[in-house]
Design an enzyme around this catalytic site. Structure first.
Site, mmCIF file in Angstrom:
data_model
loop_
_atom_site.group_PDB
_atom_site.id
_atom_site.type_symbol
_atom_site.label_atom_id
_atom_site.label_comp_id
_atom_site.label_asym_id
_atom_site.label_seq_id
_atom_site.Cartn_x
_atom_site.Cartn_y
_atom_site.Cartn_z
ATOM 1 N N ARG A 119 0.840 -1.206 0.000
ATOM 2 C CA ARG A 119 0.000 0.000 0.000
ATOM 3 C C ARG A 119 0.866 1.244 0.000
ATOM 4 N NH1 ARG A 119 -5.719 -0.788 2.597
ATOM 5 N NH2 ARG A 119 -6.361 -1.806 0.696
ATOM 6 N N GLN A 124 -0.690 2.249 -6.255
ATOM 7 C CA GLN A 124 -2.155 2.397 -6.180
ATOM 8 C C GLN A 124 -2.873 1.846 -7.405
ATOM 9 O OE1 GLN A 124 -3.329 6.369 -5.124
ATOM 10 N NE2 GLN A 124 -2.865 6.036 -2.975
ATOM 11 N N ASP A 127 -3.464 -1.904 -7.133
ATOM 12 C CA ASP A 127 -4.045 -2.367 -5.873
ATOM 13 C C ASP A 127 -5.413 -3.016 -6.121
ATOM 14 O OD1 ASP A 127 -5.089 -2.705 -3.362
ATOM 15 O OD2 ASP A 127 -4.581 -0.694 -2.648
ATOM 16 N N SER A 130 -8.121 -2.972 -3.302
ATOM 17 C CA SER A 130 -8.902 -1.727 -3.238
ATOM 18 C C SER A 130 -9.912 -1.646 -4.379
ATOM 19 C CB SER A 130 -7.982 -0.507 -3.295
ATOM 20 O OG SER A 130 -7.273 -0.388 -2.096
ATOM 21 N N TYR A 224 -3.953 0.482 7.524
ATOM 22 C CA TYR A 224 -4.870 -0.549 8.017
ATOM 23 C C TYR A 224 -5.156 -0.349 9.504
ATOM 24 C CZ TYR A 224 -4.110 -3.417 3.820
ATOM 25 O OH TYR A 224 -4.056 -3.901 2.547
HETATM 26 P P1 NAD Z 1 -9.670 -3.257 5.305
HETATM 27 O O1 NAD Z 1 -10.418 -3.930 4.205
HETATM 28 O O2 NAD Z 1 -8.526 -3.955 5.935
HETATM 29 O O3 NAD Z 1 -10.708 -2.893 6.492
HETATM 30 C C1 NAD Z 1 -11.922 -2.207 6.231
HETATM 31 C C2 NAD Z 1 -12.153 -1.163 7.295
HETATM 32 O O4 NAD Z 1 -12.498 -1.789 8.540
HETATM 33 C C3 NAD Z 1 -10.939 -0.282 7.590
HETATM 34 O O5 NAD Z 1 -11.280 1.067 7.397
HETATM 35 C C4 NAD Z 1 -10.631 -0.586 9.058
HETATM 36 O O6 NAD Z 1 -10.122 0.542 9.743
HETATM 37 C C5 NAD Z 1 -12.004 -1.001 9.581
HETATM 38 N N1 NAD Z 1 -11.979 -1.745 10.837
HETATM 39 C C6 NAD Z 1 -11.118 -2.721 11.241
HETATM 40 N N2 NAD Z 1 -11.452 -3.178 12.470
HETATM 41 C C7 NAD Z 1 -12.548 -2.477 12.851
HETATM 42 C C8 NAD Z 1 -13.369 -2.490 14.010
HETATM 43 N N3 NAD Z 1 -13.093 -3.291 15.021
HETATM 44 N N4 NAD Z 1 -14.413 -1.629 14.082
HETATM 45 C C9 NAD Z 1 -14.681 -0.800 13.062
HETATM 46 N N5 NAD Z 1 -13.952 -0.732 11.925
HETATM 47 C C10 NAD Z 1 -12.896 -1.563 11.829
HETATM 48 O O7 NAD Z 1 -9.141 -1.851 4.850
HETATM 49 P P2 NAD Z 1 -9.265 -1.088 3.454
HETATM 50 O O8 NAD Z 1 -10.650 -0.646 3.246
HETATM 51 O O9 NAD Z 1 -8.653 -1.907 2.379
HETATM 52 O O10 NAD Z 1 -8.307 0.175 3.688
HETATM 53 C C11 NAD Z 1 -8.276 0.954 4.836
HETATM 54 C C12 NAD Z 1 -7.560 2.254 4.506
HETATM 55 O O11 NAD Z 1 -6.251 1.996 3.945
HETATM 56 C C13 NAD Z 1 -8.224 3.089 3.433
HETATM 57 O O12 NAD Z 1 -9.299 3.801 3.841
HETATM 58 C C14 NAD Z 1 -7.073 3.968 2.989
HETATM 59 O O13 NAD Z 1 -6.933 5.081 3.829
HETATM 60 C C15 NAD Z 1 -5.883 3.088 3.125
HETATM 61 N N6 NAD Z 1 -5.447 2.643 1.786
HETATM 62 C C16 NAD Z 1 -4.257 3.088 1.311
HETATM 63 C C17 NAD Z 1 -3.846 2.677 0.047
HETATM 64 C C18 NAD Z 1 -2.540 3.171 -0.522
HETATM 65 O O14 NAD Z 1 -1.911 4.009 0.057
HETATM 66 N N7 NAD Z 1 -2.128 2.620 -1.662
HETATM 67 C C19 NAD Z 1 -4.618 1.825 -0.716
HETATM 68 C C20 NAD Z 1 -5.839 1.392 -0.193
HETATM 69 C C21 NAD Z 1 -6.238 1.804 1.058
#
Ligand code: NAD
Length: 379
Positions: A119, A124, A127, A130, A224
């Site tokens: 990430r 990106q 990914d 995502s 994450y």
């Molecule tokens: P994910 O699929 O691992 O998790 C989904 C969501 O669940 C996350 O937002 C996490 O914080 C939330 N979560 C985990 N435990 C929880 C709990 N107990 N209660 C409530 N919520 C909980 O994560 P994702 O959606 O793939 O990505 C999370 C973040 O990562 C994105 O919003 C973004 O900011 C970042 N991201 C960065 C890149 C990059 O830089 N290339 C790419 C994708 C995502």
């Protein structure tokens, strides 16, 4: 070099790893694209679409291929027909696929797992977690809207006012934010919660309300979340209970990488929801955020409909395939060297997502799993 596009064999898999619109990007790099007949059919892409785009369509597509692209990993019985040291690119959930990793290693192929793309900003466009989460989030809101026996938007008519439905989204990452945006577009009153601090601003920017439980945030690495301790999990469930009870629709998307999904909503909390309410659990396949949900099933408990996700991106296969294809092509072209492909392991993206290479398991956590998995390693 020949790049094969494999037909998918999974029972609920409708995506394809390369859409016709992206054939030209590989052809321009000097790569010859050969597609298995019918590979794109379930996603709406016909063999003639591939031919028109400049690809060949051939039942022997994998024979002698230097690279093979797929959504799910290809069957181990097909590894022998590829060229020696071939490159395979697919989703490859290593912890659940140790036998397959062994087979890829023993065949000497260079296997890449799309789940392991790091990430970082430069990655990106590669990914796939995502891009597919984006599709799943959109679909989650539509599934809920369609099953809810109520309007989503506020409606003011001569015959009376219909209040907007209340949607609660737990987990506001890529899928959760897309579910929020979609439910907002449909006019629902949306609330959301996430354990990461950054999520509050992102939720509000979509016109939804952030549920502030006044609990410490749980930031992990790479954007994450961190895992909750048991006491914190119990407190979070207790504080969320009134919000769950007030919701017409509950959409859960919470995940912690490498772990089973956290239990956010107990059966007791579901029982407190009004009959007719709808729960969509996008984490159902990795254990579920909601107690009682079953992946791939739609069940009713106490009048509340529980929809358990299974391979949701495949339910919108054309666009999910388009996005996945872009991710895969960008990763593949990072390995381009003249008119062939040669992975450069000094590149942190290539190094991070390569699982096997020339008879070795390069991904350290997978190697540890294999080393500790017992008997088969002696053969
Ligand atoms: P994910 O699929 O691992 O998790 C989904 C969501 O669940 C996350 O937002 C996490 O914080 C939330 N979560 C985990 N435990 C929880 C709990 N107990 N209660 C409530 N919520 C909980 O994560 P994702 O959606 O793939 O990505 C999370 C973040 O990562 C994105 O919003 C973004 O900011 C970042 N991201 C960065 C890149 C990059 O830089 N290339 C790419 C994708 C995502």
């Amino acid at each position: 070099m020949k790049v094969a596009i494999a037909g998918e064999t999974g029972p609920d898999e409708r995506r394809v790893a390369l859409v016709p619109g992206l054939v030209s990007r590989l052809a321009e790099a000097g790569l010859k694209v050969v597609v298995e007949p019918g590979a794109g059919a379930a996603a709406g892409f016909l063999d003639d679409d591939y031919r028109d785009a400049g690809a060949a369509v051939d039942t022997g597509a994998l024979d002698g291929a230097g690279a093979v692209l797929s959504v799910r990993p290809i069957g181990t019985h097909r590894l022998d027909v590829l060229a020696p040291n071939a490159i395979t690119v697919s989703f490859l959930p290593v912890a659940q696929e140790l036998d397959r990793v062994r087979a890829l290693r023993d065949a000497g192929h260079t296997a890449f797992a799309m789940e392991l793309v790091p990430r970082i900003a430069r990655a990106q466009a590669m990914d796939a977690l995502s891009s597919q989460a984006f599709v799943a989030g959109y679909r989650a809101a539509l599934v809920a809207a369609e099953r809810l026996p109520k309007f989503l938007p506020l409606a003011m008519t001569a015959s009376g006012t219909i209040p907007p439905a209340r949607v609660l989204v737990l987990g506001a990452g890529v899928a959760g934010l897309q579910a929020i945006a979609t439910a907002r577009r449909l006019g629902a009153l949306v609330h959301a919660y996430d354990v990461r601090a950054a999520a509050a601003g992102e939720v509000r920017s979509l016109g939804a309300e952030f549920v502030d439980l006044e609990l410490p945030t749980l930031e992990g690495t790479g954007g994450y979340a961190r895992q909750m301790g048991e006491e914190r999990a119990r407190l979070q469930r207790e504080l969320l209970a009134p919000h769950v009870a007030a919701a017409d629709v509950l959409i859960t998307t919470a995940a912690v990488p490498g772990r089973s999904a956290p239990l956010l909503v107990t059966a007791e909390m579901v029982a407190a929801m009004r009959p007719g309410s709808v729960v969509v659990d996008l984490a159902a396949e990795s254990g579920g955020n909601v107690e009682g949900v079953k992946p791939g099933e739609e069940i009713t408990v106490g009048g509340v409909l529980l929809w358990g996700a299974r391979n949701v991106p495949s339910q919108l296969p054309a666009q999910a395939s388009r996005l996945y294809s872009t991710n895969v092509v960008n990763l593949l072209l990072l390995m381009r060297s003249g008119e062939t492909l040669a992975p450069d392991f000094d590149d942190e993206i290539i190094s991070a997502c390569c699982v096997t290479h020339r008879g070795e398991v390069r991904h350290a956590p997978t190697k540890d799993l294999l080393d500790n998995s017992g008997g088969e390693e002696q053969s």
